[in-house]
Design a protein around this motif. Structure first.
Motif, PDB file in Angstrom:
ATOM      1  N   ASN A  38     -88.186 -43.744  21.299  1.00 51.72           N
ATOM      2  CA  ASN A  38     -87.148 -44.606  21.870  1.00 51.72           C
ATOM      3  C   ASN A  38     -87.062 -45.973  21.201  1.00 51.72           C
ATOM      4  N   PRO A  39     -88.166 -46.679  20.946  1.00 46.05           N
ATOM      5  CA  PRO A  39     -88.026 -48.019  20.345  1.00 46.05           C
ATOM      6  C   PRO A  39     -87.598 -48.012  18.885  1.00 46.05           C
ATOM      7  N   HIS A  40     -87.760 -46.911  18.178  1.00 43.05           N
ATOM      8  CA  HIS A  40     -87.489 -46.866  16.735  1.00 43.05           C
ATOM      9  C   HIS A  40     -86.021 -46.484  16.500  1.00 43.05           C
ATOM     10  N   VAL A  41     -85.147 -47.464  16.682  1.00 43.95           N
ATOM     11  CA  VAL A  41     -83.709 -47.194  16.618  1.00 43.95           C
ATOM     12  C   VAL A  41     -83.289 -46.841  15.194  1.00 43.95           C
ATOM     13  N   ARG A  42     -83.696 -47.624  14.234  1.00 47.71           N
ATOM     14  CA  ARG A  42     -83.268 -47.390  12.851  1.00 47.71           C
ATOM     15  C   ARG A  42     -83.804 -46.070  12.316  1.00 47.71           C
ATOM     16  N   ARG A  43     -85.050 -45.758  12.632  1.00 41.33           N
ATOM     17  CA  ARG A  43     -85.620 -44.499  12.151  1.00 41.33           C
ATOM     18  C   ARG A  43     -84.925 -43.305  12.783  1.00 41.33           C
ATOM     19  N   ARG A  44     -84.590 -43.435  14.053  1.00 43.53           N
ATOM     20  CA  ARG A  44     -83.895 -42.333  14.721  1.00 43.53           C
ATOM     21  C   ARG A  44     -82.537 -42.080  14.090  1.00 43.53           C
ATOM     22  N   TRP A  45     -81.780 -43.145  13.854  1.00 41.41           N
ATOM     23  CA  TRP A  45     -80.451 -42.964  13.270  1.00 41.41           C
ATOM     24  C   TRP A  45     -80.525 -42.584  11.796  1.00 41.41           C
ATOM     25  N   ALA A  46     -81.584 -42.998  11.111  1.00 41.06           N
ATOM     26  CA  ALA A  46     -81.771 -42.540   9.736  1.00 41.06           C
ATOM     27  C   ALA A  46     -82.033 -41.035   9.709  1.00 41.06           C
ATOM     28  N   GLY A  47     -82.844 -40.556  10.649  1.00 44.23           N
ATOM     29  CA  GLY A  47     -83.056 -39.117  10.748  1.00 44.23           C
ATOM     30  C   GLY A  47     -81.785 -38.365  11.080  1.00 44.23           C
ATOM     31  N   ILE A  74     -64.920 -33.206  17.789  1.00 42.29           N
ATOM     32  CA  ILE A  74     -64.340 -33.579  19.077  1.00 42.29           C
ATOM     33  C   ILE A  74     -65.434 -34.029  20.042  1.00 42.29           C
ATOM     34  N   TYR A  75     -66.542 -33.305  20.043  1.00 45.39           N
ATOM     35  CA  TYR A  75     -67.647 -33.677  20.929  1.00 45.39           C
ATOM     36  C   TYR A  75     -68.242 -35.023  20.532  1.00 45.39           C
ATOM     37  N   ALA A  76     -68.402 -35.256  19.231  1.00 46.07           N
ATOM     38  CA  ALA A  76     -68.935 -36.536  18.759  1.00 46.07           C
ATOM     39  C   ALA A  76     -67.985 -37.680  19.091  1.00 46.07           C
ATOM     40  N   LEU A  77     -66.687 -37.424  19.038  1.00 50.45           N
ATOM     41  CA  LEU A  77     -65.708 -38.455  19.389  1.00 50.45           C
ATOM     42  C   LEU A  77     -65.805 -38.815  20.865  1.00 50.45           C
ATOM     43  N   ASN A  78     -65.974 -37.832  21.718  1.00 51.22           N
ATOM     44  CA  ASN A  78     -66.133 -38.105  23.153  1.00 51.22           C
ATOM     45  C   ASN A  78     -67.396 -38.921  23.419  1.00 51.22           C
ATOM     46  N   LEU A  79     -68.475 -38.597  22.704  1.00 55.09           N
ATOM     47  CA  LEU A  79     -69.703 -39.382  22.858  1.00 55.09           C
ATOM     48  C   LEU A  79     -69.504 -40.821  22.390  1.00 55.09           C
ATOM     49  N   LEU A  80     -68.776 -40.996  21.298  1.00 58.34           N
ATOM     50  CA  LEU A  80     -68.541 -42.339  20.775  1.00 58.34           C
ATOM     51  C   LEU A  80     -67.722 -43.181  21.750  1.00 58.34           C
ATOM     52  N   ILE A  81     -66.711 -42.584  22.366  1.00 52.01           N
ATOM     53  CA  ILE A  81     -65.897 -43.315  23.335  1.00 52.01           C
ATOM     54  C   ILE A  81     -66.733 -43.714  24.551  1.00 52.01           C
ATOM     55  N   PRO A 112     -75.602 -58.818  28.907  1.00 49.81           N
ATOM     56  CA  PRO A 112     -75.639 -57.647  28.024  1.00 49.81           C
ATOM     57  C   PRO A 112     -74.586 -56.628  28.421  1.00 49.81           C
ATOM     58  N   PHE A 113     -74.068 -55.928  27.437  1.00 51.96           N
ATOM     59  CA  PHE A 113     -73.046 -54.918  27.670  1.00 51.96           C
ATOM     60  C   PHE A 113     -73.715 -53.650  28.195  1.00 51.96           C
ATOM     61  N   VAL A 114     -73.338 -53.236  29.387  1.00 50.83           N
ATOM     62  CA  VAL A 114     -73.883 -52.031  29.997  1.00 50.83           C
ATOM     63  C   VAL A 114     -72.939 -50.887  29.685  1.00 50.83           C
ATOM     64  N   ARG A 115     -73.423 -49.940  28.910  1.00 52.35           N
ATOM     65  CA  ARG A 115     -72.577 -48.848  28.436  1.00 52.35           C
ATOM     66  C   ARG A 115     -72.530 -47.708  29.441  1.00 52.35           C
ATOM     67  N   ARG A 116     -71.447 -46.955  29.350  1.00 57.91           N
ATOM     68  CA  ARG A 116     -71.384 -45.732  30.134  1.00 57.91           C
ATOM     69  C   ARG A 116     -72.361 -44.691  29.606  1.00 57.91           C
ATOM     70  N   LEU A 117     -72.543 -44.667  28.286  1.00 56.53           N
ATOM     71  CA  LEU A 117     -73.517 -43.798  27.653  1.00 56.53           C
ATOM     72  C   LEU A 117     -74.495 -44.664  26.871  1.00 56.53           C
ATOM     73  N   PRO A 118     -75.754 -44.762  27.290  1.00 54.78           N
ATOM     74  CA  PRO A 118     -76.712 -45.606  26.568  1.00 54.78           C
ATOM     75  C   PRO A 118     -76.939 -45.117  25.144  1.00 54.78           C
ATOM     76  N   GLU A 119     -77.480 -46.033  24.340  1.00 49.42           N
ATOM     77  CA  GLU A 119     -77.656 -45.730  22.909  1.00 49.42           C
ATOM     78  C   GLU A 119     -78.583 -44.544  22.691  1.00 49.42           C
ATOM     79  N   PHE A 120     -79.685 -44.483  23.436  1.00 49.80           N
ATOM     80  CA  PHE A 120     -80.632 -43.401  23.222  1.00 49.80           C
ATOM     81  C   PHE A 120     -80.020 -42.051  23.603  1.00 49.80           C
ATOM     82  N   LYS A 121     -79.304 -42.004  24.710  1.00 48.94           N
ATOM     83  CA  LYS A 121     -78.660 -40.752  25.115  1.00 48.94           C
ATOM     84  C   LYS A 121     -77.560 -40.368  24.139  1.00 48.94           C
ATOM     85  N   PHE A 122     -76.881 -41.367  23.578  1.00 51.08           N
ATOM     86  CA  PHE A 122     -75.864 -41.096  22.557  1.00 51.08           C
ATOM     87  C   PHE A 122     -76.499 -40.444  21.336  1.00 51.08           C
TER      88      PHE A 122
END
Length: 202
Positions: A38-47, A74-81, A112-122
Motif C-alpha cells: 500500500n505505501p509504495h505508490v510509485r512501485r505499484r504503478w510501475a508494476g 470501458i472498465y478502465a474508463l469507469n474506474l478513472l471517472i 484533502p480530496f476524498v475520492r469515490r474510488l481511493p487510489e489503492f482500490k483504483f
C-alpha cells in the motif's frame, strides 16, 4: 468392532476444516501482501505499467482480442471517472455539504480530496482487470472477429465525451481531484527559535 461408516464420516469431516483453514491462511497472506504494498505508490504503478505494456504487446503480436481490449478500456474508463469524482457528489447532496466541502484552488484551508474510488482500490481493480484480460488472450474462444477501427473510434468518442463531462463538473463546482500542490503543514513550516543577538557594544 468399529463401524466403517463412522470412520469415513470423521475423515470427511476432518478434511473440510483443513481446506477451510488452508484457504483462510492463504487469504491472510494475500491480504498481508496487499497491505505491505500500500505505501509504495510509485512501485505499484510501475508494476502496472509493465503489465499494461505486456498486454499491449500480446495483443499486437496475436493481432486479435479487440473485443476484450474494448471491454477492458470501458472498465478502465469507469474506474478513472470514479477515481476523479468526489465521494459526495455536489449535484445530489441536498444538505449543503457538497461544494463547500470540496477543496478549491482559492481555499485557504487545506482539505484533502476524498475520492469515490481511493487510489489503492483504483490500482488494485485495474491491475486485476489487466491480469484477467491477459489470461483471456490465451483462449481462442474470446477472439471475436471484429473491425477494430470501429471499436477504437467508439472508445475515443466515449472517452472524449466522458472526460469533457467530468472536466465541466470540476469547473462548475470548483474542486480539484488532486491534493498535490496544496498547502501542507510540516516541520519546515514551524519557525525555529533563534538565538538572541548580542548587543553591539559587548
Amino acid at each position: 468392532m468399529m463401524d466403517p461408516s463412522s470412520s469415513s464420516d470423521s475423515g470427511d469431516g476432518g478434511g473440510i476444516p483443513f481446506v477451510s483453514e488452508w484457504i483462510a491462511a492463504g487469504s491472510r497472506k494475500y491480504q498481508n501482501l496487499l497491505d505491505r504494498t500500500n505505501p509504495h505508490v510509485r512501485r505499484r504503478w510501475a508494476g502496472f505499467g509493465v503489465l499494461a505494456a505486456a498486454y499491449v504487446l500480446r495483443v499486437a503480436v496475436v493481432q486479435g482480442f479487440y473485443v476484450v481490449t474494448y471491454a477492458l478500456g470501458i472498465y478502465a474508463l469507469n474506474l478513472l471517472i470514479a477515481f476523479l469524482s468526489p465521494q459526495v457528489d455536489p449535484e445530489v447532496a441536498g444538505d449543503g455539504s457538497g461544494p463547500s466541502e470540496l477543496p478549491t484552488r482559492s481555499s485557504d484551508e487545506f482539505r484533502p480530496f476524498v475520492r469515490r474510488l481511493p487510489e489503492f482500490k483504483f490500482w488494485y481493480s485495474i491491475t486485476k482487470a489487466f491480469c484477467f484480460a491477459f489470461v483471456l488472450t490465451f483462449f481462442e474462444v474470446f477472439d471475436v472477429p471484429v473491425f477494430w477501427p470501429i471499436l477504437l473510434f467508439y472508445f475515443l468518442v466515449l472517452f472524449t465525451a466522458t472526460m469533457k463531462r467530468q472536466i465541466l463538473h470540476m469547473i462548475k463546482y470548483k474542486y480539484l481531484p488532486f491534493s498535490s500542490g496544496k498547502q501542507r503543514y510540516g516541520r519546515e513550516l514551524v519557525p525555529t527559535q533563534q538565538e538572541p543577538t548580542p548587543p553591539s557594544g559587548a
